[in-house]
Design an enzyme around this catalytic site. Structure first.
Site, short mmCIF file in Angstrom:
data_model
loop_
_atom_site.label_atom_id
_atom_site.label_comp_id
_atom_site.label_asym_id
_atom_site.label_seq_id
_atom_site.Cartn_x
_atom_site.Cartn_y
_atom_site.Cartn_z
N GLY A 13 0.84 -1.21 0.00
CA GLY A 13 0.00 0.00 0.00
C GLY A 13 0.87 1.24 0.00
N GLY A 16 -0.41 4.70 -1.10
CA GLY A 16 -1.63 5.18 -0.45
C GLY A 16 -1.42 6.37 0.48
N ASP A 17 -2.56 6.82 1.01
CA ASP A 17 -2.60 8.02 1.86
C ASP A 17 -1.82 7.83 3.17
OD1 ASP A 17 -4.02 10.55 2.78
OD2 ASP A 17 -4.67 9.11 4.29
N ALA A 19 0.61 5.76 3.92
CA ALA A 19 2.05 5.67 3.70
C ALA A 19 2.64 7.06 3.53
CB ALA A 19 2.33 4.81 2.47
N ASP A 86 0.52 -6.80 -7.59
CA ASP A 86 -0.88 -7.00 -7.20
C ASP A 86 -0.87 -8.11 -6.16
OD1 ASP A 86 -3.53 -8.00 -6.96
OD2 ASP A 86 -4.03 -6.92 -8.81
N VAL A 87 -1.39 -7.82 -4.97
CA VAL A 87 -1.23 -8.78 -3.88
C VAL A 87 -1.92 -10.12 -4.15
CG1 VAL A 87 -0.85 -7.06 -2.08
CG2 VAL A 87 -3.18 -7.84 -2.55
N LYS A 149 -5.78 -0.63 11.46
CA LYS A 149 -7.20 -0.81 11.72
C LYS A 149 -7.97 -0.61 10.42
CE LYS A 149 -9.65 2.53 13.18
NZ LYS A 149 -10.30 3.77 13.55
N ASP A 178 -2.88 0.62 17.07
CA ASP A 178 -3.92 1.53 17.55
C ASP A 178 -3.13 2.80 17.81
OD1 ASP A 178 -5.43 3.18 19.29
OD2 ASP A 178 -6.77 1.49 19.61
N HIS A 179 -3.19 3.75 16.86
CA HIS A 179 -2.20 4.83 16.93
C HIS A 179 -2.33 5.68 18.19
CE1 HIS A 179 -5.46 7.24 15.15
NE2 HIS A 179 -4.79 8.31 15.51
N HIS A 241 -9.85 2.79 20.00
CA HIS A 241 -9.14 3.80 20.79
C HIS A 241 -9.75 4.01 22.18
CE1 HIS A 241 -7.41 4.44 16.93
NE2 HIS A 241 -8.37 5.20 16.45
N LYS A 341 -17.64 13.28 15.33
CA LYS A 341 -17.07 14.19 14.34
C LYS A 341 -17.89 15.47 14.33
CE LYS A 341 -14.69 10.86 11.53
NZ LYS A 341 -13.30 11.14 11.91
N1 LIG Z 1 -5.28 7.07 5.87
C1 LIG Z 1 -5.39 7.13 7.19
O1 LIG Z 1 -5.29 8.18 7.84
C2 LIG Z 1 -5.67 5.89 7.97
C3 LIG Z 1 -5.71 4.66 7.35
N2 LIG Z 1 -5.91 3.54 8.10
C4 LIG Z 1 -5.94 2.21 7.46
O2 LIG Z 1 -4.75 2.02 6.69
C5 LIG Z 1 -5.03 1.24 5.55
C6 LIG Z 1 -4.61 2.03 4.31
O3 LIG Z 1 -5.33 3.22 4.27
P1 LIG Z 1 -5.05 4.37 3.19
O4 LIG Z 1 -3.62 4.53 2.93
O5 LIG Z 1 -5.84 5.53 3.63
O6 LIG Z 1 -5.75 3.74 1.89
P2 LIG Z 1 -5.51 4.13 0.36
O7 LIG Z 1 -6.76 3.74 -0.34
O8 LIG Z 1 -5.01 5.50 0.21
O9 LIG Z 1 -4.36 3.14 -0.06
C7 LIG Z 1 -4.56 1.77 -0.36
C8 LIG Z 1 -3.30 1.19 -0.94
O10 LIG Z 1 -3.54 -0.16 -1.30
C9 LIG Z 1 -3.03 -0.38 -2.63
N3 LIG Z 1 -3.77 -1.48 -3.23
C10 LIG Z 1 -5.11 -1.58 -3.37
N4 LIG Z 1 -5.43 -2.76 -3.95
C11 LIG Z 1 -4.26 -3.41 -4.20
C12 LIG Z 1 -3.93 -4.67 -4.75
N5 LIG Z 1 -4.86 -5.51 -5.22
N6 LIG Z 1 -2.63 -5.01 -4.82
C13 LIG Z 1 -1.67 -4.19 -4.37
N7 LIG Z 1 -1.93 -2.98 -3.82
C14 LIG Z 1 -3.21 -2.59 -3.74
C15 LIG Z 1 -3.22 0.95 -3.30
O11 LIG Z 1 -2.33 1.16 -4.36
P3 LIG Z 1 -2.62 0.93 -5.91
O12 LIG Z 1 -3.93 1.57 -6.20
O13 LIG Z 1 -1.45 1.60 -6.58
O14 LIG Z 1 -2.61 -0.52 -6.09
C16 LIG Z 1 -2.82 1.91 -2.17
O15 LIG Z 1 -1.42 2.02 -2.12
C17 LIG Z 1 -6.53 0.94 5.62
O16 LIG Z 1 -6.71 -0.29 6.27
C18 LIG Z 1 -7.09 2.05 6.49
O17 LIG Z 1 -8.27 1.68 7.16
C19 LIG Z 1 -6.06 3.60 9.46
C20 LIG Z 1 -6.04 4.79 10.12
C21 LIG Z 1 -5.85 6.04 9.44
O1 LIG Z 2 -8.53 6.04 13.83
C1 LIG Z 2 -9.03 7.10 13.58
O2 LIG Z 2 -8.57 8.20 14.20
C2 LIG Z 2 -8.78 9.49 13.65
C3 LIG Z 2 -8.46 10.49 14.77
O3 LIG Z 2 -7.11 10.37 15.10
P1 LIG Z 2 -6.29 11.62 15.65
O4 LIG Z 2 -4.95 11.08 15.94
O5 LIG Z 2 -6.31 12.66 14.56
O6 LIG Z 2 -7.04 12.10 16.85
C4 LIG Z 2 -10.20 9.67 13.16
O7 LIG Z 2 -10.33 10.90 12.49
C5 LIG Z 2 -10.52 8.54 12.20
O8 LIG Z 2 -11.89 8.62 11.80
C6 LIG Z 2 -10.28 7.20 12.82
O9 LIG Z 2 -10.36 6.19 11.83
#
Ligand SMILES: NC(=O)C1=CN([C@@H]2O[C@H](COP(=O)(O)OP(=O)(O)OC[C@H]3O[C@@H](n4cnc5c(N)ncnc54)[C@H](OP(=O)(O)O)[C@@H]3O)[C@@H](O)[C@H]2O)C=CC1
Ligand SMILES: O=C1O[C@H](COP(=O)(O)O)[C@@H](O)[C@H](O)[C@H]1O
Length: 501
Positions: A13, A16-17, A19, A86-87, A149, A178-179, A241, A341
């Site tokens: 991932g 993704g966001d 990372a 692709d996983v 999570k 659990d951050h 949390h 929220k």
């Molecule tokens: N963003 C946040 O603030 C938070 C996120 N989380 C958790 O972290 C995890 C990731 O979240 P987030 O980064 O926001 O999600 P994103 O949707 O931004 O990222 C998902 C990632 O998964 C990759 N991906 C999706 N499908 C496949 C596949 N079949 N094979 C390989 N790679 C794949 C995507 O890349 P590509 O499309 O290039 O394949 C991308 O890098 C989730 O479980 C989320 O609940 C938890 C707390 C906070």
């Molecule tokens: O896990 C989560 O936490 C955030 C809040 O985290 P914080 O460190 O910014 O207080 C929350 O916005 C999100 O919905 C939830 O998935």
């Protein structure tokens, strides 16, 4: 002198966001502190067909606010490699293994590996299964897996997920994030309790009237409507949390301050929380959704008008309730919790409300002492306050409530390690204290499932709402009022006064 770690990270991932916002900056902070130096490499993987150079540019952008010199940043990003993958495709694991072997050699990582699954949980089983079947797990150094999570959506789905993870990794190798457990002041809860005899001796139902835990957010669902609409405040915040924090407050003193003993006590505390019947869940928990509102001359749209949210959604953006703990220490002490929220302000706080003075010496003076309150401020400011009663200065005798208050200053906050940075370091050190263990997650789901099912079975009644940027619906206030109590909450003037808003 910090001894730097030898390790190969594989981040699933990587595009993704999470990372970009959390993982790369945290790794960079560890690099700047010398925890990571020359003997580490990162393989970033996702489906997008990026090159190493493009990936390194993405990482560079994500650390730009932290970098002091270009050469330091350039050296850091040179440790990053990208593999399109692709996983679900087995052939890709062979490429991943080959790249891993090459990097292990080049960076002398001693066979140590950390896999970070920054992806949706439905992929966890497939990834871990293939890491094992394709011999990416070699058992030569430490091999740890970090997962995000949500850990399931109910007890049953969490159990299924756990069963699939434990086919390839042992509980000691699994780090469930659990951050909140990485936040400075959450880690301080145990210090406050166990390093201060004045509090530890009062930490029970003889002296404490009730405990209030608030996780308030001023933001709405932002761009996470798609995920949030399948979750809601109960599963998104209370299951993980809030119950983690509650268990730290409620647990007995561990025999030792280490992972095994702390987790043991947290699990015991969670198991002592009363599992409600459907009727009790209905009576003790309330939910609501934010409606449109105006605050500080700004207009906010309703939850149902947010992107990727159903216009008829019944997902709660606010949940509040009362937990009861059936053990000797806490019998009769309600633990009130709330999270939502679009509340008035961002604020995570724990209030320990002490009992009223039963034998009031000042009754004849028409004076009633206020209840003492210990507040632990988790964020955005960090610190404690203790409200005490003193005499108002001047003629006559009047009681005056005062606050003994300590807050970390903005310089400390600026330098304070970010939660993910601390958690990464714990993973490298093999310390699972600040992670959620299976038994904790399992018990939390058992408690939450009853409430969720009760709410789910009610499809007809009107869902309560609250105006955006308020402290939640009237029902949340009624919950305490029927027990003769109120939420203890004052706007956090401290950070306004100190220019931190
Ligand atoms: N963003 C946040 O603030 C938070 C996120 N989380 C958790 O972290 C995890 C990731 O979240 P987030 O980064 O926001 O999600 P994103 O949707 O931004 O990222 C998902 C990632 O998964 C990759 N991906 C999706 N499908 C496949 C596949 N079949 N094979 C390989 N790679 C794949 C995507 O890349 P590509 O499309 O290039 O394949 C991308 O890098 C989730 O479980 C989320 O609940 C938890 C707390 C906070
Ligand atoms: O896990 C989560 O936490 C955030 C809040 O985290 P914080 O460190 O910014 O207080 C929350 O916005 C999100 O919905 C939830 O998935």
């Amino acid at each position: 002198m910090t001894e730097s770690k030898s390790v190969l990270f594989t981040i699933f991932g990587a595009t993704g966001d999470l990372a970009k916002r959390k993982l790369y900056p945290s790794l960079f902070r560890l690099y700047k502190k010398g925890e990571l130096a020359e003997n580490f490499a990162v393989i970033g993987t996702a489906r997008r067909p990026w090159t190493d150079d493009f990936y390194r540019d993405v990482v560079l952008t994500s650390i730009k606010d932290l970098m002091k010199s270009k050469s330091e940043a350039d050296n850091f990003i040179s440790h990053f490699y990208y593999q399109s993958h692709d996983v679900g495709d087995v052939a890709h694991y062979v490429t991943l293994k080959n790249l891993g072997e090459k990097l292990r050699e080049k960076y002398s990582t001693q066979g140590n590996q950390v896999f970070f699954l920054a992806m949706a949980p439905q992929f966890f089983g497939t990834i871990t299964e293939h890491l094992k079947s394709e011999n990416i797990l070699t058992g030569e150094g430490f091999e740890r897996i970090v997962i995000e999570k949500p850990f399931g959506t109910s007890y049953d789905t969490a159990k299924e997920l756990n069963d699939s993870l434990t086919k390839s990794f042992t509980e000691e190798q699994i780090f469930r994030i659990d951050h909140y457990l990485g936040k400075e002041m959450i880690q301080s809860v145990s210090a406050v309790r166990f390093a201060n005899p004045i509090f530890e001796s009062l930490w029970n139902n003889r002296h404490i009237d009730n405990v209030q835990i608030t996780f308030a957010e001023s933001i709405g669902v932002e761009d996470r409507g798609g995920y949030y609409d399948t979750s809601g405040a109960l599963k998104d915040m209370i299951q993980n949390h809030v119950l983690q924090v509650l268990s730290l407050i409620a647990m007995e003193k561990p025999e030792k301050f280490d992972e095994t003993h702390i987790v043991q006590e947290k699990v015991k505390a969670l198991k002592a929380i009363r599992k409600y019947t459907a009727d009790e869940a209905q009576a003790n928990f309330i939910r609501a959704q934010y409606a449109a509102g105006t605050f500080d001359e700004e207009n906010y749209i309703s939850y149902r008008d947010e992107d990727s949210v159903s216009t008829t959604s019944r997902t709660e953006t606010f949940a509040a309730g009362k937990f009861l703990i059936d053990n000797e220490r806490w019998a009769g002490v309600p633990f009130y919790v709330r999270s939502g929220k679009r509340m008035t302000e961002k604020g995570t706080r724990i209030n320990i409300i002490f009992k009223k003075d039963v034998d009031n010496l000042f009754a004849e003076n028409d004076e009633t002492p206020e209840q003492n309150v210990l507040t632990i401020y988790i964020q955005p400011t960090e610190g404690f306050s203790l409200s005490v009663n003193g005499k108002a200065a001047g003629q006559g005798f009047h009681l005056d409530p005062m606050r003994l208050s300590f807050r970390h200053d903005s310089e400390f906050l600026g330098n304070s390690p970010e939660a993910y940075e601390k958690l990464f370091l714990d993973v490298l050190n093999g310390d699972g204290t600040n992670f959620s263990h299976w038994e904790e997650a399992a018990r939390a789901w058992e408690l939450i499932d009853v409430i969720r099912k009760t709410w789910g079975s009610d499809t007809s009644s009107e869902l309560p709402t609250y105006k955006a940027r308020t402290m939640g619906p009237q029902e949340a206030f009624d919950l305490l009022e029927k027990d003769g109590r109120t939420w203890n909450w004052q706007p956090d003037l401290w950070y306004i006064d100190h220019g931190m808003l």
